[in-house]
Enzyme design. Structure first.
Site, mmCIF file in Angstrom:
data_model
loop_
_atom_site.group_PDB
_atom_site.id
_atom_site.type_symbol
_atom_site.label_atom_id
_atom_site.label_comp_id
_atom_site.label_asym_id
_atom_site.label_seq_id
_atom_site.Cartn_x
_atom_site.Cartn_y
_atom_site.Cartn_z
ATOM 1 N N LYS A 54 -47.213 112.672 5.756
ATOM 2 C CA LYS A 54 -46.748 111.401 6.319
ATOM 3 C C LYS A 54 -45.615 110.825 5.474
ATOM 4 O O LYS A 54 -44.640 110.303 6.009
ATOM 5 C CB LYS A 54 -47.933 110.419 6.443
ATOM 6 C CG LYS A 54 -48.847 110.808 7.607
ATOM 7 C CD LYS A 54 -50.175 110.077 7.652
ATOM 8 C CE LYS A 54 -51.051 110.723 8.737
ATOM 9 N NZ LYS A 54 -52.402 110.199 8.828
ATOM 10 N N GLN A 59 -55.840 106.138 5.653
ATOM 11 C CA GLN A 59 -56.273 107.502 6.001
ATOM 12 C C GLN A 59 -57.800 107.566 6.107
ATOM 13 O O GLN A 59 -58.507 107.150 5.197
ATOM 14 C CB GLN A 59 -55.764 108.480 4.931
ATOM 15 C CG GLN A 59 -56.024 109.925 5.252
ATOM 16 C CD GLN A 59 -55.236 110.404 6.463
ATOM 17 O OE1 GLN A 59 -54.054 110.149 6.600
ATOM 18 N NE2 GLN A 59 -55.921 111.091 7.363
ATOM 19 N N ASP A 67 -51.536 103.231 13.956
ATOM 20 C CA ASP A 67 -52.488 104.250 14.420
ATOM 21 C C ASP A 67 -53.075 103.863 15.791
ATOM 22 O O ASP A 67 -53.701 104.688 16.453
ATOM 23 C CB ASP A 67 -53.655 104.365 13.424
ATOM 24 C CG ASP A 67 -53.504 105.549 12.480
ATOM 25 O OD1 ASP A 67 -52.774 106.494 12.825
ATOM 26 O OD2 ASP A 67 -54.140 105.523 11.403
#
Ligand code: NAD
Length: 283
Positions: A53, A97, A120
Site C-alpha cells: 500500500k 490493516q 476501505d
C-alpha cells in the site's frame, strides 16, 4: 477453447497511471491526497499488504504516513490515533490493516474512522450508502472486480450472477454492486444447498471462499465469466485461487491468480483515497 485471461496487472497499471496524472493536476491546485496506514502487531501477511500500500501511494504521487504499533497497543490508544488522523488536514484516507489483535474490537476501529476518510468503505455509514446505491467509496476488492468486468465489456445487466462467499469485505458488497448493475444475483455461502447446481446457472461466477481449487469445471456453465477472488497457498506453498485452473477450458473469460483480481484491490484503495481528497476539497 480456452478462456480469455483477464489481466488485472495491466489494468491496474493503467488505472494507477490515470490516478497519478490526476494527482499531479491536483497538486498544481495545492491538494495532495494523503493516506494513513495503521498496522497493529506483526502479522507477516499484513506487513506485506501494508508495504504494498505504501508503494502504491508512492506510484500514485500521494503523501502517506505509516503507523506500526506494537501488538500490546490498547484499543483506547488506537482510537486516540484514529481521532487525531480524523482531524489531520494532510490525511484524506485512513486505513487500519485487519486483523487487529484479539483484545481490540475490529468494529470499534471501523466505527471510529470518519466516514469521509473511510477509504476501505467498511464504516456502517458507507455500507448503508452502498446498499441504497448512492455511494462515494466502494470496498476495494469488489470495486476492482467491477472495473475488470467493465474493462472487458462484460455487462452484468440481466445476467445470472452467482457470488460464493458472504463476507462483509468481499461477498456482500460484491452482490450489491452487481445488483446495482442490474444483474440477477444469488449470494451463496457455506450453508447453501445444491451449490454446484446454483453455480452452473451462472453467466458470471465470482468465487470469494478462501479454499484452493474449490470451483471445479463441473460447477461452471460453458462460456461463463469466472472471477477468482481467492488468495490461498497450495500444499507446495504456491499462491493459488479458489478456482481450479482447469476451468479455463470452460469459461469465456477468467481471472488468473496471481495477476487477476488481486492487483486491482490496492489500486481501488488509491482511487478511493483520490476521491476522498477531492471530496474534502469540495471537488
Ligand atoms: P471469509 O473467510 O470472510 O469468507 C469466506 C466465505 O466463504 C464465507 O462467507 C463462507 O460462508 C463461504 N464459504 C466457506 N466455505 C464454503 C463452502 N463450502 N461453500 C460455500 N461457501 C463457503 O473470506 P473473505 O475475506 O471474503 O476472503 C475470501 C477469499 O478472498 C480469501 O481467499 C481471501 O484471501 C481472498 N481475498 C482476496 C482479496 C484480494 O485482494 N483479491 C481481498 C480480500 C480477500
Amino acid at each position: 477453447m480456452s478462456a480469455v485471461k483477464m489481466d488485472g496487472k495491466a489494468l491496474s497499471d493503467k488505472v494507477r497511471g490515470s490516478i497519478l496524472a490526476e494527482t499531479e493536476a491536483l497538486k498544481q491546485r495545492g491538494i495532495t491526497p494523503g493516506l494513513a496506514v495503521i498496522i497493529v502487531g506483526n502479522d507477516p501477511a499484513s506487513e506485506i499488504y501494508v508495504r504494498n500500500k505504501e508503494k502504491a501511494c508512492a506510484a500514485c504521487g500521494f503523501y502517506s504516513e505509516k503507523y506500526a504499533l506494537p501488538a500490546e497497543t490498547t484499543q483506547d490508544e488506537l482510537l486516540g490515533l484514529i481521532a487525531q488522523l480524523n482531524e489531520s488536514p494532510r490525511i484524506s484516507g485512513i486505513l487500519c490493516q485487519m486483523p487487529v489483535p484479539a483484545h481490540i474490537s475490529a468494529q470499534a476501529v471501523i466505527d471510529a474512522i470518519d466516514p469521509r476518510k473511510d477509504v476501505d468503505a467498511f464504516h456502517p455509514v458507507n455500507v448503508g450508502k452502498i446498499m441504497v446505491g448512492d455511494f462515494d467509496f466502494v470496498p476495494c476488492t469488489p470495486a476492482g472486480v467491477m472495473e475488470l468486468l467493465a474493462a472487458y465489456q462484460i455487462d452484468p445487466a440481466g445476467k445470472e450472477c452467482v457470488v460464493i462467499g458472504r463476507s462483509n469485505i468481499v461477498g456482500k458488497p460484491m452482490a450489491m454492486l452487481l445488483l446495482h448493475k442490474h444483474g440477477t444475483v444469488t449470494l451463496c455461502h457455506s450453508r447453501t444447498q445444491g451449490l454446484d447446481e446454483v453455480c452452473r446457472r451462472a453467466d458470471i461466477l465470482i468465487a470469494a471462499v478462501g479454499k484452493a481449487g474449490f470451483v471445479t469445471p463441473d460447477m461452471v456453465k460453458d462460456g461463463a465469466v469466472v472471477i477468482d477472488v481467492g488468495i490461498n497457498r497450495n500444499a507446495a506453498g504456491k499462491v493459488c485461487g479458489d478456482v481450479d485452473p482447469a476451468v479455463m477450458e470452460k469459461a469465456s473469460y477468467m481471472t488468473p491468480v496471481p495477476g487477476g483480481a488481486g492487483p486491482m484491490t490496492i489500486t481501488m484503495l488509491m482511487k478511493n483515497t483520490l476521491k476522498a481528497a477531492k471530496l474534502q476539497n469540495g471537488l
